[in-house]
Design a protein around this motif. Structure first.
Motif, PDB file in Angstrom:
ATOM      1  N   GLU A  67      -1.865  -3.954  10.912  1.00 19.68           N
ATOM      2  CA  GLU A  67      -1.001  -2.970  10.268  1.00 19.68           C
ATOM      3  C   GLU A  67      -1.462  -2.686   8.846  1.00 19.68           C
ATOM      4  O   GLU A  67      -1.382  -1.549   8.371  1.00 19.68           O
ATOM      5  CB  GLU A  67       0.445  -3.467  10.272  1.00 19.68           C
ATOM      6  CG  GLU A  67       1.078  -3.472  11.656  1.00 19.68           C
ATOM      7  CD  GLU A  67       2.504  -3.963  11.637  1.00 19.68           C
ATOM      8  OE1 GLU A  67       2.918  -4.549  10.612  1.00 19.68           O
ATOM      9  OE2 GLU A  67       3.207  -3.778  12.640  1.00 19.68           O
ATOM     10  N   ARG A  68      -1.976  -3.715   8.157  1.00 19.31           N
ATOM     11  CA  ARG A  68      -2.469  -3.519   6.801  1.00 19.31           C
ATOM     12  C   ARG A  68      -3.654  -2.554   6.799  1.00 19.31           C
ATOM     13  O   ARG A  68      -3.722  -1.622   5.991  1.00 19.31           O
ATOM     14  CB  ARG A  68      -2.856  -4.869   6.190  1.00 19.31           C
ATOM     15  CG  ARG A  68      -3.038  -4.839   4.684  1.00 19.31           C
ATOM     16  CD  ARG A  68      -3.197  -6.236   4.128  1.00 19.31           C
ATOM     17  NE  ARG A  68      -1.964  -7.010   4.247  1.00 19.31           N
ATOM     18  CZ  ARG A  68      -1.793  -8.033   5.069  1.00 19.31           C
ATOM     19  NH1 ARG A  68      -2.769  -8.432   5.859  1.00 19.31           N
ATOM     20  NH2 ARG A  68      -0.645  -8.684   5.096  1.00 19.31           N
ATOM     21  N   VAL A  69      -4.576  -2.757   7.733  1.00 17.22           N
ATOM     22  CA  VAL A  69      -5.725  -1.849   7.846  1.00 17.22           C
ATOM     23  C   VAL A  69      -5.263  -0.447   8.251  1.00 17.22           C
ATOM     24  O   VAL A  69      -5.736   0.562   7.722  1.00 17.22           O
ATOM     25  CB  VAL A  69      -6.726  -2.395   8.893  1.00 17.22           C
ATOM     26  CG1 VAL A  69      -7.840  -1.388   9.160  1.00 17.22           C
ATOM     27  CG2 VAL A  69      -7.317  -3.711   8.416  1.00 17.22           C
ATOM     28  N   TYR A  70      -4.310  -0.389   9.175  1.00 20.56           N
ATOM     29  CA  TYR A  70      -3.799   0.890   9.682  1.00 20.56           C
ATOM     30  C   TYR A  70      -3.175   1.718   8.568  1.00 20.56           C
ATOM     31  O   TYR A  70      -3.501   2.901   8.396  1.00 20.56           O
ATOM     32  CB  TYR A  70      -2.765   0.601  10.783  1.00 20.56           C
ATOM     33  CG  TYR A  70      -2.040   1.812  11.313  1.00 20.56           C
ATOM     34  CD1 TYR A  70      -2.600   2.621  12.293  1.00 20.56           C
ATOM     35  CD2 TYR A  70      -0.765   2.133  10.831  1.00 20.56           C
ATOM     36  CE1 TYR A  70      -1.928   3.728  12.783  1.00 20.56           C
ATOM     37  CE2 TYR A  70      -0.087   3.241  11.316  1.00 20.56           C
ATOM     38  CZ  TYR A  70      -0.658   4.031  12.294  1.00 20.56           C
ATOM     39  OH  TYR A  70       0.006   5.131  12.775  1.00 20.56           O
ATOM     40  N   PHE A  71      -2.298   1.101   7.772  1.00 22.09           N
ATOM     41  CA  PHE A  71      -1.616   1.850   6.725  1.00 22.09           C
ATOM     42  C   PHE A  71      -2.543   2.163   5.550  1.00 22.09           C
ATOM     43  O   PHE A  71      -2.425   3.231   4.937  1.00 22.09           O
ATOM     44  CB  PHE A  71      -0.372   1.092   6.249  1.00 22.09           C
ATOM     45  CG  PHE A  71       0.766   1.140   7.228  1.00 22.09           C
ATOM     46  CD1 PHE A  71       1.442   2.326   7.479  1.00 22.09           C
ATOM     47  CD2 PHE A  71       1.149   0.010   7.930  1.00 22.09           C
ATOM     48  CE1 PHE A  71       2.482   2.387   8.396  1.00 22.09           C
ATOM     49  CE2 PHE A  71       2.184   0.060   8.854  1.00 22.09           C
ATOM     50  CZ  PHE A  71       2.851   1.253   9.087  1.00 22.09           C
ATOM     51  N   GLU A  72      -3.459   1.268   5.229  1.00 18.06           N
ATOM     52  CA  GLU A  72      -4.438   1.555   4.184  1.00 18.06           C
ATOM     53  C   GLU A  72      -5.281   2.771   4.576  1.00 18.06           C
ATOM     54  O   GLU A  72      -5.587   3.628   3.741  1.00 18.06           O
ATOM     55  CB  GLU A  72      -5.343   0.342   3.950  1.00 18.06           C
ATOM     56  CG  GLU A  72      -4.695  -0.803   3.185  1.00 18.06           C
ATOM     57  CD  GLU A  72      -4.639  -0.550   1.687  1.00 18.06           C
ATOM     58  OE1 GLU A  72      -4.939   0.592   1.272  1.00 18.06           O
ATOM     59  OE2 GLU A  72      -4.295  -1.482   0.945  1.00 18.06           O
ATOM     60  N   TYR A  73      -5.635   2.843   5.849  1.00 16.94           N
ATOM     61  CA  TYR A  73      -6.421   3.982   6.337  1.00 16.94           C
ATOM     62  C   TYR A  73      -5.666   5.296   6.132  1.00 16.94           C
ATOM     63  O   TYR A  73      -6.209   6.276   5.599  1.00 16.94           O
ATOM     64  CB  TYR A  73      -6.746   3.784   7.818  1.00 16.94           C
ATOM     65  CG  TYR A  73      -7.232   5.042   8.512  1.00 16.94           C
ATOM     66  CD1 TYR A  73      -8.531   5.501   8.346  1.00 16.94           C
ATOM     67  CD2 TYR A  73      -6.360   5.773   9.333  1.00 16.94           C
ATOM     68  CE1 TYR A  73      -8.971   6.661   8.978  1.00 16.94           C
ATOM     69  CE2 TYR A  73      -6.790   6.922   9.963  1.00 16.94           C
ATOM     70  CZ  TYR A  73      -8.097   7.367   9.788  1.00 16.94           C
ATOM     71  OH  TYR A  73      -8.506   8.517  10.405  1.00 16.94           O
ATOM     72  N   HIS A  74      -4.393   5.334   6.559  1.00 14.14           N
ATOM     73  CA  HIS A  74      -3.622   6.575   6.448  1.00 14.14           C
ATOM     74  C   HIS A  74      -3.297   6.912   4.991  1.00 14.14           C
ATOM     75  O   HIS A  74      -3.274   8.095   4.617  1.00 14.14           O
ATOM     76  CB  HIS A  74      -2.342   6.469   7.277  1.00 14.14           C
ATOM     77  CG  HIS A  74      -2.571   6.665   8.745  1.00 14.14           C
ATOM     78  ND1 HIS A  74      -2.859   7.889   9.303  1.00 14.14           N
ATOM     79  CD2 HIS A  74      -2.571   5.772   9.774  1.00 14.14           C
ATOM     80  CE1 HIS A  74      -3.021   7.763  10.605  1.00 14.14           C
ATOM     81  NE2 HIS A  74      -2.852   6.490  10.923  1.00 14.14           N
TER      82      HIS A  74
END
Length: 239
Positions: A193-200
């Motif tokens: 989720e950390r990678v996912y939200f950082e990406y967006h």
């Protein structure tokens, strides 16, 4: 993972239940009144409904009775209320409610009830049928992608030329990108989720409105999620 519909006119309760159930891996849809709940049910049957009894436009027991009379009560419904009497709870159970949660709802009681109800066979209430029928609980299956003219990337293989699916390849390596799978589920999910939200956030130049639209999370829940993951949402991309 189950698809759960939460129906409650109090935004704080809706978002709290959404956050808790989301953390358990469930997909959560929200409705703030009976009209929205009715539309959500018609647009796609949820695996479970958490239904508040007292709401401004109509009460949850009436909606439960409506679904039962129309043959739409083919999913478990758990009633919620902080002011319901024993008679109300008994009536809801008689109509077809799977369980009852008294507000304020404790975390343990919520998770235990959801888990137990989802594991039970579904009682299907059909119109003009005094005897309910039971539909066994079946695992959610993912449909195979339709064949198109788009070429697919070559599958990795193990020695001997046996093709390996991407999922099998990840399982063999024990990593999803830089995320190790050799850790507790909650920690692995937090890393993803950390990678996912950082990406967006980076993709949308830290515009919370656009990130909210892209991720499908309400802004209040999005801010809470970012704080929980330790992500600074105030940073701006350098020009």
């Amino acid at each position: 993972m189950a698809k759960i519909l939460v129906v409650d006119d109090e935004i704080g309760i809706r978002e709290l239940l959404q956050e808790i159930l989301y953390e358990q891996g469930h997909a959560v849809e929200l409705a703030e009144n009976v009209a929205q709940a009715r539309n959500a049910r018609l647009n796609g049957r949820p695996d479970l409904v958490l239904l508040d009894i007292w709401m401004p436009d109509a009460d949850g027991v009436s909606l439960l009775k409506e679904w039962s009379s129309q043959g739409l009560l083919d999913m478990p419904v758990v009633m919620m209320s902080g002011h319901a009497t024993l008679d109300t709870a008994v009536e809801a159970t008689r109509i077809g409610a799977a369980d009852f949660l008294e507000k304020p709802i404790t975390l343990t009681k919520l998770l235990t009830t959801v888990q137990q109800v989802l594991q039970r066979p579904v009682v299907v209430r059909t119109p003009n049928s005094p005897t309910p029928t039971y539909k066994p609980v079946t695992p959610v299956s993912v449909a195979a992608p339709a064949t198109t003219g788009v070429a697919r990337p070559a599958q990795p293989s193990v020695p001997g030329g046996v093709p390996v699916s991407p999922v099998e390849d990840v399982a063999r390596q024990g990593f999803l990108g830089n995320i190790t799978l050799d850790q507790p589920l909650r920690e692995a999910r937090d890393e993803f989720e950390r990678v996912y939200f950082e990406y967006h956030l980076q993709k949308e130049n830290y515009s919370m409105t656009r990130v909210s639209e892209k991720t499908g999370l309400e802004r209040t829940h999005l801010y809470r999620k970012l704080r929980q993951l330790g992500i600074d949402s105030s940073r701006k991309r350098n020009a």
